[in-house]
Motif scaffolding. Structure first.
Motif, PDB file in Angstrom:
ATOM      1  N   PHE A 180     -11.609  51.370 -22.659  1.00  0.00           N
ATOM      2  CA  PHE A 180     -10.198  51.433 -23.060  1.00  0.00           C
ATOM      3  C   PHE A 180      -9.556  50.049 -22.969  1.00  0.00           C
ATOM      4  CE2 PHE A 180     -10.382  56.065 -22.542  1.00  0.00           C
ATOM      5  CZ  PHE A 180      -9.558  56.473 -23.575  1.00  0.00           C
ATOM      6  N   GLN A 181      -9.838  49.329 -21.896  1.00  0.00           N
ATOM      7  CA  GLN A 181      -9.267  47.993 -21.730  1.00  0.00           C
ATOM      8  C   GLN A 181      -9.758  47.041 -22.812  1.00  0.00           C
ATOM      9  OE1 GLN A 181     -10.332  46.994 -17.747  1.00  0.00           O
ATOM     10  NE2 GLN A 181      -8.709  48.241 -16.843  1.00  0.00           N
ATOM     11  N   ASP A 182     -11.038  47.121 -23.148  1.00  0.00           N
ATOM     12  CA  ASP A 182     -11.570  46.256 -24.203  1.00  0.00           C
ATOM     13  C   ASP A 182     -10.951  46.568 -25.563  1.00  0.00           C
ATOM     14  OD1 ASP A 182     -13.148  44.812 -22.491  1.00  0.00           O
ATOM     15  OD2 ASP A 182     -14.954  45.993 -22.855  1.00  0.00           O
ATOM     16  N   CYS A 183     -10.772  47.843 -25.857  1.00  0.00           N
ATOM     17  CA  CYS A 183     -10.102  48.215 -27.116  1.00  0.00           C
ATOM     18  C   CYS A 183      -8.675  47.666 -27.140  1.00  0.00           C
ATOM     19  CB  CYS A 183     -10.092  49.727 -27.286  1.00  0.00           C
ATOM     20  SG  CYS A 183     -11.700  50.435 -27.650  1.00  0.00           S
ATOM     21  N   GLY A 184      -7.986  47.775 -26.018  1.00  0.00           N
ATOM     22  CA  GLY A 184      -6.624  47.244 -25.936  1.00  0.00           C
ATOM     23  C   GLY A 184      -6.587  45.743 -26.123  1.00  0.00           C
ATOM     24  N   VAL A 185      -7.544  45.032 -25.529  1.00  0.00           N
ATOM     25  CA  VAL A 185      -7.602  43.576 -25.674  1.00  0.00           C
ATOM     26  C   VAL A 185      -7.815  43.183 -27.130  1.00  0.00           C
ATOM     27  CG1 VAL A 185      -9.072  41.571 -25.171  1.00  0.00           C
ATOM     28  CG2 VAL A 185      -8.290  43.035 -23.319  1.00  0.00           C
ATOM     29  N   PHE A 223     -11.773  35.993 -26.747  1.00  0.00           N
ATOM     30  CA  PHE A 223     -11.507  37.233 -26.026  1.00  0.00           C
ATOM     31  C   PHE A 223     -11.890  38.453 -26.871  1.00  0.00           C
ATOM     32  CE2 PHE A 223      -8.795  34.491 -23.442  1.00  0.00           C
ATOM     33  CZ  PHE A 223      -9.105  34.953 -22.182  1.00  0.00           C
ATOM     34  N   ILE A 224     -11.604  38.389 -28.165  1.00  0.00           N
ATOM     35  CA  ILE A 224     -11.977  39.498 -29.054  1.00  0.00           C
ATOM     36  C   ILE A 224     -13.493  39.650 -29.103  1.00  0.00           C
ATOM     37  CG2 ILE A 224     -12.006  40.248 -31.459  1.00  0.00           C
ATOM     38  CD1 ILE A 224      -9.187  39.042 -31.719  1.00  0.00           C
ATOM     39  N   ALA A 225     -14.206  38.540 -29.237  1.00  0.00           N
ATOM     40  CA  ALA A 225     -15.673  38.598 -29.292  1.00  0.00           C
ATOM     41  C   ALA A 225     -16.247  39.132 -27.981  1.00  0.00           C
ATOM     42  CB  ALA A 225     -16.238  37.218 -29.606  1.00  0.00           C
ATOM     43  N   ALA A 226     -15.697  38.691 -26.855  1.00  0.00           N
ATOM     44  CA  ALA A 226     -16.191  39.168 -25.559  1.00  0.00           C
ATOM     45  C   ALA A 226     -15.949  40.670 -25.404  1.00  0.00           C
ATOM     46  CB  ALA A 226     -15.522  38.402 -24.427  1.00  0.00           C
ATOM     47  N   ALA A 227     -14.780  41.142 -25.807  1.00  0.00           N
ATOM     48  CA  ALA A 227     -14.471  42.573 -25.692  1.00  0.00           C
ATOM     49  C   ALA A 227     -15.356  43.393 -26.626  1.00  0.00           C
ATOM     50  CB  ALA A 227     -12.997  42.823 -25.992  1.00  0.00           C
ATOM     51  N   LEU A 228     -15.564  42.913 -27.842  1.00  0.00           N
ATOM     52  CA  LEU A 228     -16.436  43.634 -28.770  1.00  0.00           C
ATOM     53  C   LEU A 228     -17.879  43.642 -28.284  1.00  0.00           C
ATOM     54  CD1 LEU A 228     -15.016  42.493 -32.219  1.00  0.00           C
ATOM     55  CD2 LEU A 228     -14.790  44.729 -31.133  1.00  0.00           C
ATOM     56  N   TRP A 229     -18.322  42.545 -27.692  1.00  0.00           N
ATOM     57  CA  TRP A 229     -19.670  42.494 -27.149  1.00  0.00           C
ATOM     58  C   TRP A 229     -19.833  43.517 -26.024  1.00  0.00           C
ATOM     59  CZ3 TRP A 229     -21.599  40.961 -22.295  1.00  0.00           C
ATOM     60  CH2 TRP A 229     -22.979  40.831 -22.238  1.00  0.00           C
ATOM     61  N   ARG A 230     -18.837  43.594 -25.143  1.00  0.00           N
ATOM     62  CA  ARG A 230     -18.899  44.576 -24.062  1.00  0.00           C
ATOM     63  C   ARG A 230     -18.843  45.997 -24.595  1.00  0.00           C
ATOM     64  NH1 ARG A 230     -15.300  42.198 -19.459  1.00  0.00           N
ATOM     65  NH2 ARG A 230     -13.707  42.935 -20.855  1.00  0.00           N
ATOM     66  N   LEU A 231     -18.068  46.218 -25.636  1.00  0.00           N
ATOM     67  CA  LEU A 231     -18.021  47.556 -26.237  1.00  0.00           C
ATOM     68  C   LEU A 231     -19.372  47.951 -26.805  1.00  0.00           C
ATOM     69  CD1 LEU A 231     -14.529  47.521 -27.970  1.00  0.00           C
ATOM     70  CD2 LEU A 231     -15.301  49.140 -26.233  1.00  0.00           C
ATOM     71  N   THR A 232     -20.071  47.024 -27.430  1.00  0.00           N
ATOM     72  CA  THR A 232     -21.396  47.351 -27.954  1.00  0.00           C
ATOM     73  C   THR A 232     -22.394  47.573 -26.836  1.00  0.00           C
ATOM     74  OG1 THR A 232     -22.024  45.028 -28.168  1.00  0.00           O
ATOM     75  CG2 THR A 232     -21.034  46.074 -30.104  1.00  0.00           C
ATOM     76  N   ARG A 233     -22.244  46.869 -25.729  1.00  0.00           N
ATOM     77  CA  ARG A 233     -23.168  47.032 -24.602  1.00  0.00           C
ATOM     78  C   ARG A 233     -22.958  48.351 -23.865  1.00  0.00           C
ATOM     79  NH1 ARG A 233     -27.439  44.145 -23.729  1.00  0.00           N
ATOM     80  NH2 ARG A 233     -27.062  44.147 -21.526  1.00  0.00           N
ATOM     81  N   THR A 234     -21.752  48.893 -23.902  1.00  0.00           N
ATOM     82  CA  THR A 234     -21.460  50.112 -23.158  1.00  0.00           C
ATOM     83  C   THR A 234     -21.367  51.357 -24.044  1.00  0.00           C
ATOM     84  OG1 THR A 234     -19.076  49.691 -23.295  1.00  0.00           O
ATOM     85  CG2 THR A 234     -20.229  48.897 -21.338  1.00  0.00           C
ATOM     86  N   GLN A 235     -21.686  51.221 -25.310  1.00  0.00           N
ATOM     87  CA  GLN A 235     -21.507  52.366 -26.223  1.00  0.00           C
ATOM     88  C   GLN A 235     -22.488  53.493 -25.960  1.00  0.00           C
ATOM     89  OE1 GLN A 235     -21.964  51.240 -30.257  1.00  0.00           O
ATOM     90  NE2 GLN A 235     -24.098  50.655 -30.059  1.00  0.00           N
ATOM     91  N   SER A 236     -23.685  53.207 -25.458  1.00  0.00           N
ATOM     92  CA  SER A 236     -24.665  54.266 -25.279  1.00  0.00           C
ATOM     93  C   SER A 236     -24.709  54.799 -23.848  1.00  0.00           C
ATOM     94  CB  SER A 236     -26.055  53.745 -25.659  1.00  0.00           C
ATOM     95  OG  SER A 236     -26.409  52.682 -24.798  1.00  0.00           O
ATOM     96  N   LEU A 237     -23.863  54.289 -22.977  1.00  0.00           N
ATOM     97  CA  LEU A 237     -23.837  54.798 -21.613  1.00  0.00           C
ATOM     98  C   LEU A 237     -23.075  56.114 -21.585  1.00  0.00           C
ATOM     99  CD1 LEU A 237     -23.073  51.519 -19.658  1.00  0.00           C
ATOM    100  CD2 LEU A 237     -25.270  52.625 -19.982  1.00  0.00           C
ATOM    101  N   THR A 238     -23.693  57.101 -20.981  1.00  0.00           N
ATOM    102  CA  THR A 238     -23.043  58.416 -20.903  1.00  0.00           C
ATOM    103  C   THR A 238     -22.662  58.696 -19.465  1.00  0.00           C
ATOM    104  OG1 THR A 238     -25.166  59.511 -20.606  1.00  0.00           O
ATOM    105  CG2 THR A 238     -24.333  59.318 -22.860  1.00  0.00           C
ATOM    106  N   LYS A 239     -21.677  59.548 -19.323  1.00  0.00           N
ATOM    107  CA  LYS A 239     -21.231  59.933 -17.995  1.00  0.00           C
ATOM    108  C   LYS A 239     -22.240  60.922 -17.412  1.00  0.00           C
ATOM    109  CE  LYS A 239     -17.191  61.662 -15.631  1.00  0.00           C
ATOM    110  NZ  LYS A 239     -15.852  62.174 -15.774  1.00  0.00           N
ATOM    111  N   ARG A 240     -22.681  60.675 -16.209  1.00  0.00           N
ATOM    112  CA  ARG A 240     -23.682  61.537 -15.573  1.00  0.00           C
ATOM    113  C   ARG A 240     -23.073  62.415 -14.539  1.00  0.00           C
ATOM    114  NH1 ARG A 240     -29.001  58.127 -16.016  1.00  0.00           N
ATOM    115  NH2 ARG A 240     -28.250  56.733 -17.566  1.00  0.00           N
TER     116      ARG A 240
END
Length: 94
Positions: free
Chosen positions: A40-45, A77-94
């Protein structure tokens, strides 16, 4: 009032800024999962920096030092946030 693309971009950029800030606030108030909070924070950034850069591009005055700093640092900042979004897209809540 006469409709112009510049005026439209100005109002849309403020709406996107509000949405980005709302996402950031929502992440701290309602989201408990740390990965979801980060997303959520990365999308906001991304939304806030894109809106600020849009307003810098459409302004009718000369660019100040702050404008140049935002125009140089914003894409980082946009590139860093997008990179983090791609890195966390496949993580699921366990």
């Amino acid at each position: 009032m006469i409709f112009s693309p510049v005026l439209f971009a100005f109002y849309v950029s403020w709406a996107v800024t509000g949405l980005g800030v709302a996402l950031w606030i929502w992440s701290w108030v309602r989201v408990k999962d740390p990965i979801a909070r980060l997303r959520f924070q990365d999308c906001g950034v991304v939304l806030v920096f894109a809106a600020v850069m849009t307003r810098i591009v459409i302004q009718d005055r000369e660019m100040t030092v702050f404008d140049w700093a935002m125009f140089i640092l914003g894409p980082l900042f946009i590139a860093a946030a997008l990179w983090r979004l791609t890195r966390t897209q496949s993580l699921t809540k366990r």
